[in-house]
Scaffold this active site. Structure first.
Site, PDB file in Angstrom:
ATOM      1  N   GLN A  72       0.859  -1.184   0.000  1.00  0.00           N
ATOM      2  CA  GLN A  72       0.000   0.000   0.000  1.00  0.00           C
ATOM      3  C   GLN A  72       0.893   1.231   0.000  1.00  0.00           C
ATOM      4  O   GLN A  72       1.579   1.501   0.990  1.00  0.00           O
ATOM      5  CB  GLN A  72      -0.862  -0.021   1.265  1.00  0.00           C
ATOM      6  CG  GLN A  72      -1.711   1.208   1.498  1.00  0.00           C
ATOM      7  CD  GLN A  72      -2.215   1.261   2.934  1.00  0.00           C
ATOM      8  OE1 GLN A  72      -1.627   0.646   3.820  1.00  0.00           O
ATOM      9  NE2 GLN A  72      -3.295   1.974   3.178  1.00  0.00           N
TER      10      GLN A  72
ATOM     11  N   SER B  33       1.891   6.784   2.052  1.00  0.00           N
ATOM     12  CA  SER B  33       2.767   7.766   2.700  1.00  0.00           C
ATOM     13  C   SER B  33       3.922   8.195   1.795  1.00  0.00           C
ATOM     14  O   SER B  33       4.424   7.404   0.992  1.00  0.00           O
ATOM     15  CB  SER B  33       3.356   7.180   3.979  1.00  0.00           C
ATOM     16  OG  SER B  33       2.335   6.713   4.816  1.00  0.00           O
TER      17      SER B  33
ATOM     18  N   SER C 226      -1.530   7.949  13.016  1.00  0.00           N
ATOM     19  CA  SER C 226      -0.958   8.025  14.371  1.00  0.00           C
ATOM     20  C   SER C 226      -2.049   8.155  15.442  1.00  0.00           C
ATOM     21  O   SER C 226      -3.193   8.527  15.153  1.00  0.00           O
ATOM     22  CB  SER C 226       0.000   9.219  14.464  1.00  0.00           C
ATOM     23  OG  SER C 226      -0.741  10.414  14.540  1.00  0.00           O
TER      24      SER C 226
ATOM     25  N   GLU D 154      -2.386  10.337  17.753  1.00  0.00           N
ATOM     26  CA  GLU D 154      -2.888  11.711  17.883  1.00  0.00           C
ATOM     27  C   GLU D 154      -3.952  11.969  16.818  1.00  0.00           C
ATOM     28  O   GLU D 154      -5.000  12.566  17.089  1.00  0.00           O
ATOM     29  CB  GLU D 154      -1.740  12.717  17.727  1.00  0.00           C
ATOM     30  CG  GLU D 154      -0.735  12.729  18.865  1.00  0.00           C
ATOM     31  CD  GLU D 154       0.306  11.614  18.761  1.00  0.00           C
ATOM     32  OE1 GLU D 154       0.289  10.860  17.766  1.00  0.00           O
ATOM     33  OE2 GLU D 154       1.129  11.480  19.691  1.00  0.00           O
TER      34      GLU D 154
ATOM     35  N   SER E 235       4.843  -1.141   3.730  1.00  0.00           N
ATOM     36  CA  SER E 235       4.980  -2.464   4.341  1.00  0.00           C
ATOM     37  C   SER E 235       5.073  -3.525   3.244  1.00  0.00           C
ATOM     38  O   SER E 235       4.283  -3.501   2.288  1.00  0.00           O
ATOM     39  CB  SER E 235       3.764  -2.778   5.224  1.00  0.00           C
ATOM     40  OG  SER E 235       3.736  -1.919   6.329  1.00  0.00           O
TER      41      SER E 235
ATOM     42  N   GLU F 192      -8.716  -1.246   6.976  1.00  0.00           N
ATOM     43  CA  GLU F 192      -7.340  -1.335   7.494  1.00  0.00           C
ATOM     44  C   GLU F 192      -7.368  -1.291   9.021  1.00  0.00           C
ATOM     45  O   GLU F 192      -6.750  -2.118   9.692  1.00  0.00           O
ATOM     46  CB  GLU F 192      -6.503  -0.180   6.942  1.00  0.00           C
ATOM     47  CG  GLU F 192      -5.099  -0.164   7.532  1.00  0.00           C
ATOM     48  CD  GLU F 192      -4.172   0.835   6.837  1.00  0.00           C
ATOM     49  OE1 GLU F 192      -4.600   1.493   5.873  1.00  0.00           O
ATOM     50  OE2 GLU F 192      -3.011   0.945   7.260  1.00  0.00           O
TER      51      GLU F 192
HETATM   52  C1  LIG Z   1       5.626  -0.097  10.811  1.00  0.00           C
HETATM   53  C2  LIG Z   1       4.989   0.885   9.865  1.00  0.00           C
HETATM   54  C3  LIG Z   1       4.334   0.420   8.738  1.00  0.00           C
HETATM   55  C4  LIG Z   1       3.773   1.320   7.833  1.00  0.00           C
HETATM   56  N1  LIG Z   1       3.194   0.835   6.681  1.00  0.00           N
HETATM   57  C5  LIG Z   1       2.738   1.711   5.754  1.00  0.00           C
HETATM   58  C6  LIG Z   1       2.238   1.224   4.505  1.00  0.00           C
HETATM   59  O1  LIG Z   1       2.183   0.018   4.242  1.00  0.00           O
HETATM   60  N2  LIG Z   1       1.826   2.134   3.596  1.00  0.00           N
HETATM   61  C7  LIG Z   1       1.851   3.493   3.844  1.00  0.00           C
HETATM   62  O2  LIG Z   1       1.447   4.251   2.981  1.00  0.00           O
HETATM   63  N3  LIG Z   1       2.339   3.974   5.008  1.00  0.00           N
HETATM   64  C8  LIG Z   1       2.781   3.116   5.970  1.00  0.00           C
HETATM   65  N4  LIG Z   1       3.309   3.594   7.149  1.00  0.00           N
HETATM   66  C9  LIG Z   1       3.394   5.038   7.341  1.00  0.00           C
HETATM   67  C10 LIG Z   1       2.389   5.582   8.345  1.00  0.00           C
HETATM   68  O3  LIG Z   1       1.082   5.560   7.822  1.00  0.00           O
HETATM   69  C11 LIG Z   1       2.836   7.000   8.716  1.00  0.00           C
HETATM   70  O4  LIG Z   1       4.066   6.866   9.403  1.00  0.00           O
HETATM   71  C12 LIG Z   1       1.835   7.721   9.587  1.00  0.00           C
HETATM   72  O5  LIG Z   1       0.669   8.016   8.854  1.00  0.00           O
HETATM   73  C13 LIG Z   1       2.417   9.017  10.174  1.00  0.00           C
HETATM   74  O6  LIG Z   1       2.946   9.810   9.154  1.00  0.00           O
HETATM   75  P1  LIG Z   1       4.450  10.364   9.246  1.00  0.00           P
HETATM   76  O7  LIG Z   1       5.367   9.245   9.564  1.00  0.00           O
HETATM   77  O8  LIG Z   1       4.707  11.160   8.021  1.00  0.00           O
HETATM   78  O9  LIG Z   1       4.459  11.308  10.525  1.00  0.00           O
HETATM   79  P2  LIG Z   1       3.899  12.847  10.647  1.00  0.00           P
HETATM   80  O10 LIG Z   1       2.655  12.928   9.865  1.00  0.00           O
HETATM   81  O11 LIG Z   1       5.058  13.698  10.183  1.00  0.00           O
HETATM   82  O12 LIG Z   1       3.665  12.956  12.137  1.00  0.00           O
HETATM   83  C14 LIG Z   1       4.728  13.175  13.086  1.00  0.00           C
HETATM   84  C15 LIG Z   1       4.091  13.372  14.465  1.00  0.00           C
HETATM   85  O13 LIG Z   1       3.235  14.522  14.439  1.00  0.00           O
HETATM   86  C16 LIG Z   1       1.924  14.164  14.873  1.00  0.00           C
HETATM   87  N5  LIG Z   1       0.923  14.880  14.085  1.00  0.00           N
HETATM   88  C17 LIG Z   1       0.914  15.051  12.740  1.00  0.00           C
HETATM   89  N6  LIG Z   1      -0.186  15.756  12.375  1.00  0.00           N
HETATM   90  C18 LIG Z   1      -0.888  16.004  13.499  1.00  0.00           C
HETATM   91  C19 LIG Z   1      -2.117  16.674  13.778  1.00  0.00           C
HETATM   92  N7  LIG Z   1      -2.847  17.228  12.791  1.00  0.00           N
HETATM   93  N8  LIG Z   1      -2.530  16.744  15.074  1.00  0.00           N
HETATM   94  C20 LIG Z   1      -1.790  16.190  16.085  1.00  0.00           C
HETATM   95  N9  LIG Z   1      -0.618  15.541  15.875  1.00  0.00           N
HETATM   96  C21 LIG Z   1      -0.181  15.456  14.605  1.00  0.00           C
HETATM   97  C22 LIG Z   1       1.793  12.680  14.629  1.00  0.00           C
HETATM   98  O14 LIG Z   1       0.854  12.100  15.514  1.00  0.00           O
HETATM   99  C23 LIG Z   1       3.220  12.201  14.901  1.00  0.00           C
HETATM  100  O15 LIG Z   1       3.387  12.009  16.291  1.00  0.00           O
HETATM  101  C24 LIG Z   1       3.846   2.718   8.081  1.00  0.00           C
HETATM  102  C25 LIG Z   1       4.479   3.192   9.241  1.00  0.00           C
HETATM  103  C26 LIG Z   1       5.053   2.284  10.124  1.00  0.00           C
HETATM  104  C27 LIG Z   1       5.745   2.846  11.338  1.00  0.00           C
END
Ligand SMILES: Cc1cc2nc3c(=O)[nH]c(=O)nc-3n(C[C@H](O)[C@H](O)[C@H](O)COP(=O)(O)OP(=O)(O)OC[C@H]3O[C@@H](n4cnc5c(N)ncnc54)[C@H](O)[C@@H]3O)c2cc1C
Length: 395
Positions: free
Chosen positions: A134, A137, A374, A376, A169, A252
């Site tokens: 998928q 991100s 996340s 949050e 993933s 999901e």
């Molecule tokens: C093990 C693992 C598997 C994954 N698998 C997939 C996959 O298969 N496909 C895919 O597309 N993605 C995948 N992801 C990605 C995952 O969906 C993202 O990591 C997640 O959506 C958070 O985005 P980011 O890492 O860009 O963090 P950010 O969006 O940059 O967030 C950083 C921090 O800021 C906080 N934050 C951000 N916006 C807000 C808000 N509006 N209000 C309050 N807090 C906020 C978040 O809670 C977090 O603590 C995976 C991630 C992990 C760790």
């Protein structure tokens, strides 16, 4: 195929009878024994073994084909049958095959919005012959998915896709990738998105594994460099990507919660058995903490069983699936923190494969408050879309 019969078509429509027949099969099938008590192995080996398990289940009675419509290669039934499969696999000491996570995430949406793609590719997935990733991100678009920049430009009967995805993933081993891409203007935010299925062997696709803290290559970053994709690979219509993504996310979050709860219950039993079998004294307070963790897991299961039933009844669960996701993260992290605390130095240092597996799972459990949205963001969804609370005032 063995002579042992699978459940009949009439059994399949009754979830209780399906459960009973499946339980009897899993207890009796010698060819499944090799998948039990798996030692700590690399992601690549684990997924290959899981695919072999899917193939074994499908080939001998079609046990994992229940819960999926016939038009996608299944044997009928609904989400309850899939939930029972995960429950019974975990109960019998077999792994829930990892490709089932992305199957649950992607296949319902593709079946609903582009049945021709589901009919063409899902039968091979269900039989462990391929699995998908998928690609939502990106480096600058995770929580804020509507900011994504990977672009798909229409050119005759195909699209040309360029951009970078992150945290996919199983991205390094998947056969196909389901990507959310921008087909509208940069400013169009969620209105200008589309979803499209891309073969990883298409020229211009590069998948680079990302090693996690556990050392496992669970995730990948994916680069699309002018990749040509037939237009009939769209999931839904052009510009409908956000609608498809919202439909997909409820599966999901909801089905992942059920799968994880089934596995967590099994792992809690494993932990108890491990503590009892060791010569070391059981730490103070262990009983109370084991009980509290059990409660967290059954609370999740109580909530999750309602959600799975609602999906099975064709209801839209939508933002309410965030409740399941929040409970899942608490149960999963609580279980693994408990293992860390109760197993003591062995947890940190032992090279025993069973303890190494607990350590790798602890690392992975940290992501329960990140992946799939996340913690949050889940709480904000609940506040805004379920509880209808007023927006916070900017300070
Ligand atoms: C093990 C693992 C598997 C994954 N698998 C997939 C996959 O298969 N496909 C895919 O597309 N993605 C995948 N992801 C990605 C995952 O969906 C993202 O990591 C997640 O959506 C958070 O985005 P980011 O890492 O860009 O963090 P950010 O969006 O940059 O967030 C950083 C921090 O800021 C906080 N934050 C951000 N916006 C807000 C808000 N509006 N209000 C309050 N807090 C906020 C978040 O809670 C977090 O603590 C995976 C991630 C992990 C760790």
């Amino acid at each position: 195929m063995s002579d042992r019969p699978g459940p009949s078509a009439t059994l399949a429509v009754d979830p209780d009878e399906y459960r009973a027949a499946l339980r009897a099969h899993l207890a009796a099938a010698p060819e499944l024994a090799r998948f039990r008590d798996r030692q700590h192995v690399s992601t690549e080996t684990r997924i290959a073994e899981d695919a072999a398990l899917m193939s074994a289940l499908a080939g001998d009675g079609g046990w994992n084909l229940y819960g999926w419509p016939e038009k996608v290669g299944g044997l009928g039934g609904d989400e309850r049958h899939r939930g029972i499969l995960y429950d019974e696999l975990a109960r019998s000491g077999l792994p829930v095959p990892e490709p089932h996570l992305l199957l649950e995430t992607l296949c319902p949406a593709i079946t609903a919005f582009s049945p021709h793609l589901a009919a063409r590719y899902a039968p091979a997935y269900l039989r462990g012959q391929e699995w998908w990733g998928q690609c939502f991100s990106e480096p600058d678009a995770g929580s804020d998915l509507a900011a994504l920049r990977t672009r798909a430009r229409r050119d005759g009967d195909h699209y040309v896709v360029s951009g970078q995805k992150l945290w996919t993933s199983h991205g390094a081993t998947a056969r196909r990738l389901v990507a959310l891409v921008r087909t509208g203007s940069t400013e169009s935010r969620h209105r200008g998105l589309s979803m499209i299925m891309i073969d990883v062997d298409s020229p211009g696709v590069t998948a680079r594994p990302i090693a996690l803290a556990s050392g496992d290559n669970e995730l990948a970053e994916i680069f699309f460099d002018d990749v040509i994709v037939p237009a009939d690979r769209l999931v839904g219509e052009e510009g409908q990507g956000w609608t498809v993504a919202m439909f997909l996310l409820q599966y999901e979050r909801a089905m992942f919660a059920w799968q994880s709860a089934a596995v967590a219950l099994r792992r809690l039993t494993d932990l108890r058995d491990l503590l009892v079998a060791r010569s070391a004294p059981i730490p103070d307070g262990a009983r109370r903490r084991l009980g509290a963790t059990y409660l967290d897991i059954v609370t999740l299961r109580a909530r999750s069983s309602q959600t799975v039933r609602r999906l099975a009844a064709g209801e839209t669960v939508g933002p309410e699936a965030s409740v399941d996701k929040v409970l899942l993260a608490a149960a999963e992290q609580g279980l693994h923190d408990l293992a860390r605390d109760l197993l003591g130095p062995d947890f940190l240092l032992s090279q025993d494969p069973g303890l190494r597996a607990w350590r790798a799972e602890w690392w992975y459990s940290r992501s329960a408050t990140i992946l799939g949205g996340s913690a949050e963001v889940q709480r904000t969804i609940l506040a805004d879309h379920v509880l209808g609370l007023p927006k916070e005032l900017a300070r």
